[in-house]
Design an enzyme around this catalytic site. Structure first.
Site, PDB file in Angstrom:
ATOM      1  N   HIS A 174     -64.012  40.022 115.209  1.00  0.00           N
ATOM      2  CA  HIS A 174     -64.449  40.469 114.338  1.00  0.00           C
ATOM      3  C   HIS A 174     -65.540  39.796 112.767  1.00  0.00           C
ATOM      4  CE1 HIS A 174     -68.109  42.563 113.140  1.00  0.00           C
ATOM      5  NE2 HIS A 174     -67.817  43.625 114.068  1.00  0.00           N
ATOM      6  N   ASP A 398     -78.911  33.495 130.546  1.00  0.00           N
ATOM      7  CA  ASP A 398     -78.711  32.508 132.013  1.00  0.00           C
ATOM      8  C   ASP A 398     -78.376  31.206 131.684  1.00  0.00           C
ATOM      9  OD1 ASP A 398     -79.779  31.710 134.270  1.00  0.00           O
ATOM     10  OD2 ASP A 398     -81.377  32.220 134.001  1.00  0.00           O
TER      11      ASP A 398
END
Length: 458
Positions: A174, A398
């Site tokens: 993180h 995508d």
């Protein structure tokens, strides 16, 4: 990892930026990065339809993913290939942690094949949590050097499901960056994969900004190196008896929840889609514990935790493409009986909204109370948090195979948090991911759906 049931390793690869392009570079961690050093890793998954043969996957997808990841690491996202350098607090050392990249550093990229049911894994219904664990890679181990500790920051696994789909699993520490940084990295990688180079991204995208910003010294004292004395190996996901499911919250549902809140609290200043959704989830989860016989005393405490994005709220503000973490915790605490009552979600939404409003509207600026941010974590209370934000549309990532059919935050399984993201079909609707034991999931699902019916009817 090579002997995991239902998973066969195709290849273990190490991906570096092209030779002599990134070299030796370092990026100091800021106040907002250091707070996450001892937290579990972040795991998330993107599922894509891919009705093609294994030979097509091996001969076309694998080499193109390797090449595009290398280019993405080159001068855009070199920290993803680096390592944390952390100095334990010995002999009064005050050296700050950093992400260090040297020539030859690399990202672990694994390619695998799974015999599990792709359609089942990428669904919305309750599914066994442990089936997801083989799809996200381990982060790697911390290594103790003479006077510091190194820790990998990022790893990727791409899993092929014969003639049906692909899952891209990512694990990051993180402290490498928040959801915005991860999202921007994925956008860049997908763009470079689809076009074969970085020209289009550099022309139309937003390359990361690495400039560090200063935090007044007095605010950093609470995050000095003593927090790192017990620096540990990152935990791993292990077998679980829990199931995960995804619930949809339509715009009509959200508006109905807002209407209920404002009908009872007409002077409430802050009633956003985010706050009413979080208030509703907080109340539903608490009520599901009650249904399971895990009811707490009415005077015992419940706590809700959300990370508030601060890029635009600092003075001066940071660009959205700033690389790293830039958020602060908003922690709201209330007695158990407030949330499990008939108007529990209304009160939850009120408290969360007021908490965020108070935090961002400080007269002395957003950092006025920064040295007290972590005091709330010390309060003995059951803690429920939210991971993610609907402002980041992961369903828009995508690679050329079409948009993802499912996004999952697997690291929910470390805690009692839920995930919140934009919906696949419409960014105006929300997807909410949860992870519970089966019986509690049944109880939660009924409480959740019954409450929404009431919201629509009101």
């Amino acid at each position: 990892m090579d002997n995991i049931p239902n998973l066969a390793i195709i290849e273990h690869a190490r991906i570096s930026p092209p030779p002599a392009t990134s070299g030796h570079r370092s990026l100091p961690l800021t106040f907002f990065d250091i707070v996450w050093l001892l937290f579990p890793p972040v795991h998330h998954l993107l599922f894509y339809k891919f009705p093609h043969s294994k030979s097509h996957f091996v001969e076309t997808v694998i080499p193109n993913l390797k090449h595009s990841l290398s280019i993405t690491l080159q001068h855009l996202y070199f920290p993803f290939a680096g390592k944390f350098i952390v100095y334990p607090n010995r002999n009064g050392s005050t050296t700050k942690p950093e992400i260090r990249h040297v020539e030859g550093d690399s990202v672990a990229l694994t390619f695998a094949e799974s015999t599990l049911d792709f359609d089942d894994l990428s669904g919305y219904h309750p599914r066994e949590c442990e089936n997801f664990y083989p799809l996200v890679p381990p982060l790697g181990n911390a290594v103790k050097e003479s006077d510091y500790v190194t820790l990998p920051v990022f790893s990727v696994q791409v899993t092929y499901f014969p003639n049906s789909g692909i899952a891209i699993g990512m694990t990051n520490h993180h402290s490498l960056g928040d959801a915005t940084t991860r999202f921007d990295f994925l956008k860049a990688w997908a763009s470079i994969f689809e076009t074969g180079g970085d020209e289009s991204f550099l022309t139309s995208g937003s390359p990361p900004i690495y400039d560090r910003f200063d935090i007044p010294e007095e605010h950093e004292r609470r995050l000095n190196q003593t927090r790192l004395e017990g620096f540990y190996q990152p935990p791993s996901l292990v077998g679980s008896d829990k199931v995960r499911a995804t619930f949809l919250l339509s715009r009509a549902h959200i508006n109905g929840l807002k209407k209920q809140v404002l009908a009872q609290l007409p002077t409430l200043e802050y009633a956003s889609s985010f706050t009413v959704t979080c208030g509703y989830m907080w109340s539903c989860i608490v009520k599901s514990y009650v249904e399971m016989g895990e009811e707490k005393g009415e005077d015992e405490l419940e706590q809700f935790i959300t990370a508030v994005g601060l890029r635009s709220r600092l003075n001066p503000p940071l660009p959205e493409s700033y690389f790293g973490n830039c958020s602060g915790p908003c922690i709201v605490t209330v007695k158990n009986n407030v949330l499990k009552g008939e108007n529990g979600f209304v009160m939850g939404a009120k408290l969360i909204g007021e908490g965020i409003s108070k935090m961002v509207n400080k007269k002395g600026g957003i950092l006025e109370d920064v040295d007290r941010w972590h005091d709330g974590f010390k309060i003995p209370a059951r803690k429920i948090g939210v991971s993610g934000t609907p402002k980041l549309n992961f369903y828009g990532i995508d690679f050329g195979w079409g948009k993802p059919i499912k996004y999952e935050v697997v690291s929910l399984d470390y805690s009692g948090s839920f995930s919140l993201s934009a919906c696949k079909e419409s960014a105006q609707d929300f997807e909410i991911g949860v992870c519970f034991p089966s019986k509690q999931m049944e109880a939660f699902a009924k409480i959740f759906s019954d409450g929404l019916r009431s919201a629509i009817a009101s």
